[in-house]
Design a protein around this motif. Sequence first.
Motif, PDB file in Angstrom:
ATOM      1  N   LEU A 166       0.821  -1.213   0.000  1.00 53.32           N
ATOM      2  CA  LEU A 166       0.000   0.000   0.000  1.00 53.32           C
ATOM      3  C   LEU A 166       0.854   1.262   0.000  1.00 53.32           C
ATOM      4  O   LEU A 166       0.495   2.264  -0.615  1.00 53.32           O
ATOM      5  N   LEU A 167       1.987   1.219   0.675  1.00 53.93           N
ATOM      6  CA  LEU A 167       2.875   2.382   0.725  1.00 53.93           C
ATOM      7  C   LEU A 167       3.502   2.686  -0.635  1.00 53.93           C
ATOM      8  O   LEU A 167       3.983   3.803  -0.846  1.00 53.93           O
ATOM      9  N   GLN A 168       3.495   1.734  -1.529  1.00 59.64           N
ATOM     10  CA  GLN A 168       3.991   1.995  -2.885  1.00 59.64           C
ATOM     11  C   GLN A 168       3.052   2.943  -3.620  1.00 59.64           C
ATOM     12  O   GLN A 168       3.458   3.626  -4.557  1.00 59.64           O
ATOM     13  N   LYS A 169       1.783   2.991  -3.170  1.00 62.96           N
ATOM     14  CA  LYS A 169       0.772   3.792  -3.849  1.00 62.96           C
ATOM     15  C   LYS A 169       0.415   5.079  -3.108  1.00 62.96           C
ATOM     16  O   LYS A 169      -0.010   6.049  -3.726  1.00 62.96           O
ATOM     17  N   LYS A 170       0.556   5.074  -1.773  1.00 61.35           N
ATOM     18  CA  LYS A 170       0.119   6.241  -1.001  1.00 61.35           C
ATOM     19  C   LYS A 170       0.875   6.352   0.312  1.00 61.35           C
ATOM     20  O   LYS A 170       1.496   5.396   0.764  1.00 61.35           O
ATOM     21  N   ASN A 171       0.777   7.517   0.937  1.00 57.29           N
ATOM     22  CA  ASN A 171       1.429   7.807   2.199  1.00 57.29           C
ATOM     23  C   ASN A 171       0.713   7.087   3.342  1.00 57.29           C
ATOM     24  O   ASN A 171      -0.490   6.844   3.268  1.00 57.29           O
ATOM     25  N   ILE A 172       1.436   6.840   4.408  1.00 54.27           N
ATOM     26  CA  ILE A 172       0.888   6.153   5.584  1.00 54.27           C
ATOM     27  C   ILE A 172      -0.342   6.861   6.139  1.00 54.27           C
ATOM     28  O   ILE A 172      -1.276   6.217   6.615  1.00 54.27           O
ATOM     29  N   THR A 173      -0.390   8.177   6.063  1.00 54.01           N
ATOM     30  CA  THR A 173      -1.527   8.938   6.605  1.00 54.01           C
ATOM     31  C   THR A 173      -2.814   8.690   5.827  1.00 54.01           C
ATOM     32  O   THR A 173      -3.898   8.989   6.322  1.00 54.01           O
ATOM     33  N   LYS A 174      -2.706   8.145   4.630  1.00 52.45           N
ATOM     34  CA  LYS A 174      -3.879   7.899   3.783  1.00 52.45           C
ATOM     35  C   LYS A 174      -4.341   6.440   3.832  1.00 52.45           C
ATOM     36  O   LYS A 174      -5.283   6.056   3.134  1.00 52.45           O
ATOM     37  N   ILE A 175      -3.679   5.609   4.643  1.00 51.81           N
ATOM     38  CA  ILE A 175      -4.019   4.181   4.703  1.00 51.81           C
ATOM     39  C   ILE A 175      -4.857   3.922   5.956  1.00 51.81           C
ATOM     40  O   ILE A 175      -4.422   4.200   7.078  1.00 51.81           O
ATOM     41  N   SER A 176      -6.043   3.373   5.742  1.00 52.85           N
ATOM     42  CA  SER A 176      -6.930   3.080   6.874  1.00 52.85           C
ATOM     43  C   SER A 176      -6.693   1.646   7.368  1.00 52.85           C
ATOM     44  O   SER A 176      -6.128   0.808   6.663  1.00 52.85           O
ATOM     45  N   ILE A 177      -7.156   1.404   8.578  1.00 49.24           N
ATOM     46  CA  ILE A 177      -7.054   0.056   9.138  1.00 49.24           C
ATOM     47  C   ILE A 177      -7.870  -0.912   8.290  1.00 49.24           C
ATOM     48  O   ILE A 177      -7.410  -2.024   7.996  1.00 49.24           O
ATOM     49  N   SER A 178      -9.052  -0.494   7.872  1.00 51.01           N
ATOM     50  CA  SER A 178      -9.900  -1.366   7.037  1.00 51.01           C
ATOM     51  C   SER A 178      -9.194  -1.741   5.743  1.00 51.01           C
ATOM     52  O   SER A 178      -9.205  -2.911   5.333  1.00 51.01           O
ATOM     53  N   GLU A 179      -8.585  -0.752   5.108  1.00 51.96           N
ATOM     54  CA  GLU A 179      -7.875  -0.998   3.854  1.00 51.96           C
ATOM     55  C   GLU A 179      -6.698  -1.965   4.068  1.00 51.96           C
ATOM     56  O   GLU A 179      -6.487  -2.888   3.285  1.00 51.96           O
ATOM     57  N   LEU A 180      -5.951  -1.748   5.144  1.00 54.29           N
ATOM     58  CA  LEU A 180      -4.814  -2.614   5.444  1.00 54.29           C
ATOM     59  C   LEU A 180      -5.275  -4.034   5.746  1.00 54.29           C
ATOM     60  O   LEU A 180      -4.699  -5.005   5.234  1.00 54.29           O
ATOM     61  N   CYS A 181      -6.328  -4.175   6.534  1.00 51.96           N
ATOM     62  CA  CYS A 181      -6.845  -5.504   6.869  1.00 51.96           C
ATOM     63  C   CYS A 181      -7.371  -6.219   5.615  1.00 51.96           C
ATOM     64  O   CYS A 181      -7.147  -7.421   5.440  1.00 51.96           O
ATOM     65  N   HIS A 182      -8.032  -5.473   4.754  1.00 55.91           N
ATOM     66  CA  HIS A 182      -8.534  -6.052   3.502  1.00 55.91           C
ATOM     67  C   HIS A 182      -7.370  -6.539   2.644  1.00 55.91           C
ATOM     68  O   HIS A 182      -7.408  -7.651   2.104  1.00 55.91           O
ATOM     69  N   GLU A 183      -6.344  -5.721   2.516  1.00 57.00           N
ATOM     70  CA  GLU A 183      -5.164  -6.085   1.717  1.00 57.00           C
ATOM     71  C   GLU A 183      -4.469  -7.321   2.281  1.00 57.00           C
ATOM     72  O   GLU A 183      -4.002  -8.183   1.544  1.00 57.00           O
ATOM     73  N   ALA A 184      -4.425  -7.413   3.622  1.00 57.55           N
ATOM     74  CA  ALA A 184      -3.735  -8.534   4.280  1.00 57.55           C
ATOM     75  C   ALA A 184      -4.628  -9.761   4.432  1.00 57.55           C
ATOM     76  O   ALA A 184      -4.145 -10.826   4.818  1.00 57.55           O
ATOM     77  N   GLU A 185      -5.929  -9.582   4.138  1.00 56.27           N
ATOM     78  CA  GLU A 185      -6.917 -10.645   4.330  1.00 56.27           C
ATOM     79  C   GLU A 185      -6.922 -11.123   5.776  1.00 56.27           C
ATOM     80  O   GLU A 185      -6.915 -12.317   6.080  1.00 56.27           O
ATOM     81  N   ILE A 186      -6.926 -10.122   6.669  1.00 54.86           N
ATOM     82  CA  ILE A 186      -6.948 -10.360   8.114  1.00 54.86           C
ATOM     83  C   ILE A 186      -8.074  -9.512   8.685  1.00 54.86           C
ATOM     84  O   ILE A 186      -8.303  -8.388   8.242  1.00 54.86           O
ATOM     85  N   ASN A 187      -8.791 -10.063   9.689  1.00 53.36           N
ATOM     86  CA  ASN A 187      -9.883  -9.257  10.250  1.00 53.36           C
ATOM     87  C   ASN A 187      -9.342  -8.212  11.216  1.00 53.36           C
ATOM     88  O   ASN A 187      -8.218  -8.295  11.699  1.00 53.36           O
ATOM     89  N   ARG A 188     -10.179  -7.216  11.480  1.00 47.73           N
ATOM     90  CA  ARG A 188      -9.775  -6.080  12.311  1.00 47.73           C
ATOM     91  C   ARG A 188      -9.427  -6.513  13.739  1.00 47.73           C
ATOM     92  O   ARG A 188      -8.543  -5.940  14.367  1.00 47.73           O
ATOM     93  N   THR A 189     -10.106  -7.519  14.237  1.00 46.19           N
ATOM     94  CA  THR A 189      -9.815  -8.004  15.588  1.00 46.19           C
ATOM     95  C   THR A 189      -8.379  -8.492  15.686  1.00 46.19           C
ATOM     96  O   THR A 189      -7.681  -8.199  16.662  1.00 46.19           O
TER      97      THR A 189
END
Length: 186
Positions: free
Chosen positions: A22-45
């Motif tokens: 995700l950091l290849q496309k955008k800055n850390i301040t623009k990455i949400s937890i939901s987006e990161l969890c979706h990318e990692a295929e891991i739930n928020r818990t």
Amino acid sequence: MPKENQRVAISKRLLKASLLRLLQKKNITKISISELCHEAEINRTTFYRHYETPNDVLMEIASDYIKDFRKFSLSLNTSHDLYDEIVQLCRFIYTHSDMAKLLIRNNTNDGISKTFQELCDDFVGKRKILYKGAPVDDDTLRLFNSFFSVGIYTLISQWLIEDIPKTPEEISNLICCSFYRDFSFV
């Protein structure tokens, strides 16, 4: 420190790899937890079990990079040849420049800058330093270390971020040229 179990290690590895993508496309301040969890295929818990924010994941990635950098620097043959050691460190940074750029661009430079200060302290601590042929006092040594480490960090950051076409050897020459004029290392 207890060793992480395999599930925790896998979850963290997936989150780190996903954040790097995700950091290849955008800055850390623009990455949400939901987006990161979706990318990692891991739930928020699972995410919240280990981290509070995506920035926490980035700080752990930075910490891992700094550990590798520090381990490499400590493995160098300390032959009292400062130039050779700086060349080897610049080669390491250049070889891992994608990671260094991501960390610098996403404001993790406090840890990296502190590491440069510690490395300079290590380099200088292994040597007797003379200024214009005379030994230096402790205050001069501390000031020199601050100047040396901040200068090196700034030079290397600019070299990487601006993709300046210089080799690690050329960067090492720039780092050393201003110090060898008045300072000598024995």
